[in-house]
Structures are given as structure tokens and as C-alpha cells.
Design a protein around this motif. Sequence first.
Motif, PDB file in Angstrom:
ATOM      1  N   VAL A   6       0.886  -1.167   0.000  1.00 32.16           N
ATOM      2  CA  VAL A   6       0.000   0.000   0.000  1.00 32.16           C
ATOM      3  C   VAL A   6       0.922   1.215   0.000  1.00 32.16           C
ATOM      4  CG1 VAL A   6      -1.809   1.246   1.213  1.00 32.16           C
ATOM      5  CG2 VAL A   6      -1.790  -1.250   1.245  1.00 32.16           C
ATOM      6  N   LEU A   7       0.756   2.075  -1.014  1.00 34.13           N
ATOM      7  CA  LEU A   7       1.632   3.225  -1.199  1.00 34.13           C
ATOM      8  C   LEU A   7       0.889   4.517  -0.914  1.00 34.13           C
ATOM      9  CD1 LEU A   7       3.113   2.133  -4.652  1.00 34.13           C
ATOM     10  CD2 LEU A   7       4.014   1.597  -2.390  1.00 34.13           C
ATOM     11  N   ASP A   8       1.638   5.563  -0.556  1.00 41.46           N
ATOM     12  CA  ASP A   8       1.029   6.885  -0.471  1.00 41.46           C
ATOM     13  C   ASP A   8       1.038   7.499  -1.875  1.00 41.46           C
ATOM     14  OD1 ASP A   8       3.632   7.802  -0.879  1.00 41.46           O
ATOM     15  OD2 ASP A   8       3.882   8.553   1.151  1.00 41.46           O
ATOM     16  N   MET A   9       0.546   8.700  -2.015  1.00 46.17           N
ATOM     17  CA  MET A   9       0.436   9.312  -3.346  1.00 46.17           C
ATOM     18  C   MET A   9       1.800   9.657  -3.958  1.00 46.17           C
ATOM     19  SD  MET A   9      -2.672   9.112  -4.185  1.00 46.17           S
ATOM     20  CE  MET A   9      -2.994  10.212  -5.535  1.00 46.17           C
ATOM     21  N   LEU A  10       2.855   9.662  -3.142  1.00 44.56           N
ATOM     22  CA  LEU A  10       4.204   9.860  -3.662  1.00 44.56           C
ATOM     23  C   LEU A  10       4.893   8.525  -3.907  1.00 44.56           C
ATOM     24  CD1 LEU A  10       5.342  12.835  -1.412  1.00 44.56           C
ATOM     25  CD2 LEU A  10       4.539  12.898  -3.779  1.00 44.56           C
ATOM     26  N   GLU A  11       4.124   7.449  -3.814  1.00 40.77           N
ATOM     27  CA  GLU A  11       4.557   6.074  -4.081  1.00 40.77           C
ATOM     28  C   GLU A  11       5.616   5.579  -3.112  1.00 40.77           C
ATOM     29  OE1 GLU A  11       5.330   5.789  -8.283  1.00 40.77           O
ATOM     30  OE2 GLU A  11       3.312   6.473  -8.753  1.00 40.77           O
ATOM     31  N   ARG A  12       5.524   6.031  -1.850  1.00 36.91           N
ATOM     32  CA  ARG A  12       6.351   5.492  -0.776  1.00 36.91           C
ATOM     33  C   ARG A  12       5.548   4.406  -0.076  1.00 36.91           C
ATOM     34  NH1 ARG A  12       7.553  11.416   1.405  1.00 36.91           N
ATOM     35  NH2 ARG A  12       5.325  11.147   1.650  1.00 36.91           N
ATOM     36  N   THR A  13       6.206   3.316   0.302  1.00 39.08           N
ATOM     37  CA  THR A  13       5.517   2.185   0.924  1.00 39.08           C
ATOM     38  C   THR A  13       5.021   2.549   2.319  1.00 39.08           C
ATOM     39  OG1 THR A  13       6.887   0.627  -0.293  1.00 39.08           O
ATOM     40  CG2 THR A  13       5.749  -0.226   1.636  1.00 39.08           C
ATOM     41  N   GLU A  14       3.734   2.306   2.578  1.00 41.12           N
ATOM     42  CA  GLU A  14       3.158   2.496   3.909  1.00 41.12           C
ATOM     43  C   GLU A  14       3.083   1.167   4.648  1.00 41.12           C
ATOM     44  OE1 GLU A  14      -0.571   4.491   3.339  1.00 41.12           O
ATOM     45  OE2 GLU A  14       0.421   6.434   3.277  1.00 41.12           O
ATOM     46  N   ASN A  15       2.604   0.108   3.987  1.00 42.49           N
ATOM     47  CA  ASN A  15       2.561  -1.227   4.584  1.00 42.49           C
ATOM     48  C   ASN A  15       2.368  -2.264   3.489  1.00 42.49           C
ATOM     49  OD1 ASN A  15      -0.184  -1.235   3.949  1.00 42.49           O
ATOM     50  ND2 ASN A  15      -0.824  -0.719   6.003  1.00 42.49           N
ATOM     51  N   LYS A  16       2.321  -3.520   3.903  1.00 45.34           N
ATOM     52  CA  LYS A  16       2.141  -4.627   2.977  1.00 45.34           C
ATOM     53  C   LYS A  16       0.977  -5.465   3.493  1.00 45.34           C
ATOM     54  CE  LYS A  16       5.061  -7.770   0.420  1.00 45.34           C
ATOM     55  NZ  LYS A  16       6.380  -8.347   0.278  1.00 45.34           N
ATOM     56  N   THR A  17       0.043  -5.844   2.599  1.00 46.20           N
ATOM     57  CA  THR A  17      -1.153  -6.557   3.028  1.00 46.20           C
ATOM     58  C   THR A  17      -1.751  -7.340   1.870  1.00 46.20           C
ATOM     59  OG1 THR A  17      -3.289  -6.303   4.131  1.00 46.20           O
ATOM     60  CG2 THR A  17      -2.689  -4.602   2.547  1.00 46.20           C
ATOM     61  N   ASP A  18      -2.689  -8.222   2.203  1.00 43.82           N
ATOM     62  CA  ASP A  18      -3.453  -8.915   1.158  1.00 43.82           C
ATOM     63  C   ASP A  18      -4.938  -8.575   1.243  1.00 43.82           C
ATOM     64  OD1 ASP A  18      -4.022 -10.333   3.461  1.00 43.82           O
ATOM     65  OD2 ASP A  18      -3.943 -12.289   2.492  1.00 43.82           O
ATOM     66  N   VAL A  19      -5.311  -7.660   2.156  1.00 41.11           N
ATOM     67  CA  VAL A  19      -6.691  -7.187   2.273  1.00 41.11           C
ATOM     68  C   VAL A  19      -6.690  -5.668   2.176  1.00 41.11           C
ATOM     69  CG1 VAL A  19      -8.741  -7.074   3.729  1.00 41.11           C
ATOM     70  CG2 VAL A  19      -7.329  -9.133   3.745  1.00 41.11           C
ATOM     71  N   ILE A  20      -7.441  -5.134   1.223  1.00 34.39           N
ATOM     72  CA  ILE A  20      -7.544  -3.691   1.020  1.00 34.39           C
ATOM     73  C   ILE A  20      -8.915  -3.235   1.513  1.00 34.39           C
ATOM     74  CG2 ILE A  20      -7.464  -1.828  -0.684  1.00 34.39           C
ATOM     75  CD1 ILE A  20      -4.873  -3.479  -0.434  1.00 34.39           C
ATOM     76  N   HIS A  21      -8.933  -2.321   2.488  1.00 35.84           N
ATOM     77  CA  HIS A  21     -10.174  -1.725   2.974  1.00 35.84           C
ATOM     78  C   HIS A  21     -10.308  -0.352   2.318  1.00 35.84           C
ATOM     79  CE1 HIS A  21     -10.574  -4.823   6.025  1.00 35.84           C
ATOM     80  NE2 HIS A  21      -9.273  -4.695   6.243  1.00 35.84           N
ATOM     81  N   TYR A  22     -11.518  -0.030   1.845  1.00 36.77           N
ATOM     82  CA  TYR A  22     -11.702   1.251   1.176  1.00 36.77           C
ATOM     83  C   TYR A  22     -12.923   1.983   1.720  1.00 36.77           C
ATOM     84  CZ  TYR A  22     -14.959  -1.471  -1.698  1.00 36.77           C
ATOM     85  OH  TYR A  22     -15.974  -2.287  -2.124  1.00 36.77           O
ATOM     86  N   SER A  23     -12.873   3.312   1.582  1.00 35.99           N
ATOM     87  CA  SER A  23     -13.927   4.223   2.031  1.00 35.99           C
ATOM     88  C   SER A  23     -14.535   4.907   0.822  1.00 35.99           C
ATOM     89  CB  SER A  23     -13.328   5.280   2.962  1.00 35.99           C
ATOM     90  OG  SER A  23     -12.721   4.664   4.071  1.00 35.99           O
ATOM     91  N   PRO A  24     -15.674   5.597   1.018  1.00 35.44           N
ATOM     92  CA  PRO A  24     -16.301   6.291  -0.109  1.00 35.44           C
ATOM     93  C   PRO A  24     -15.353   7.289  -0.779  1.00 35.44           C
ATOM     94  CG  PRO A  24     -17.797   6.238   1.742  1.00 35.44           C
ATOM     95  CD  PRO A  24     -16.484   5.712   2.228  1.00 35.44           C
ATOM     96  N   PHE A  25     -15.257   7.193  -2.097  1.00 33.00           N
ATOM     97  CA  PHE A  25     -14.506   8.110  -2.949  1.00 33.00           C
ATOM     98  C   PHE A  25     -13.009   8.153  -2.646  1.00 33.00           C
ATOM     99  CE2 PHE A  25     -18.872   9.644  -2.443  1.00 33.00           C
ATOM    100  CZ  PHE A  25     -19.320   9.403  -3.727  1.00 33.00           C
ATOM    101  N   GLU A  26     -12.487   7.119  -2.013  1.00 35.65           N
ATOM    102  CA  GLU A  26     -11.063   7.043  -1.674  1.00 35.65           C
ATOM    103  C   GLU A  26     -10.235   6.625  -2.891  1.00 35.65           C
ATOM    104  OE1 GLU A  26      -8.184   4.937   1.640  1.00 35.65           O
ATOM    105  OE2 GLU A  26     -10.200   4.166   1.352  1.00 35.65           O
TER     106      GLU A  26
END
Length: 53
Positions: free
Chosen positions: A24-44
Motif C-alpha cells: 500500500v503506497l502513499d500518493m508519492l509512491e512510498r511504501t506504507e505497509n504490505k497486506t493482502d486485504v484492502i479496505h476502502y472508504s467512499p470516494f477514496e
Amino acid sequence: MYVIRLSEQNGSRGSIKLPFDVKVLDMLERTENKTDVIHYSPFEIITLGVDRS
């Protein structure tokens, strides 16, 4: 690494279970974490990094 951007367009919440780990990357493409489940919110906007191997 492939960079994939996802955006939720229907105003809903949820999660996606993937068969492999992604970064999972931030908008500058730096790694935040590693996972196999992605949780999302409205309009994210979510940025993922997938290794080529």
C-alpha cells in the motif's frame, strides 16, 4: 514494481481480499505497509505496488 491506482466511485465502503500481498503506497509512491486485504472508504483513492516477480 507495477503501480496501480484504484478509486471508489459509488460512495460505498468495503474490502477486497487478494490472493497475494501488495504494497500500500502513499500518493508519492512510498511504501506504507504490505497486506493482502484492502479496505476502502467512499470516494477514496488507493495506490498499490505489485512486484513483477
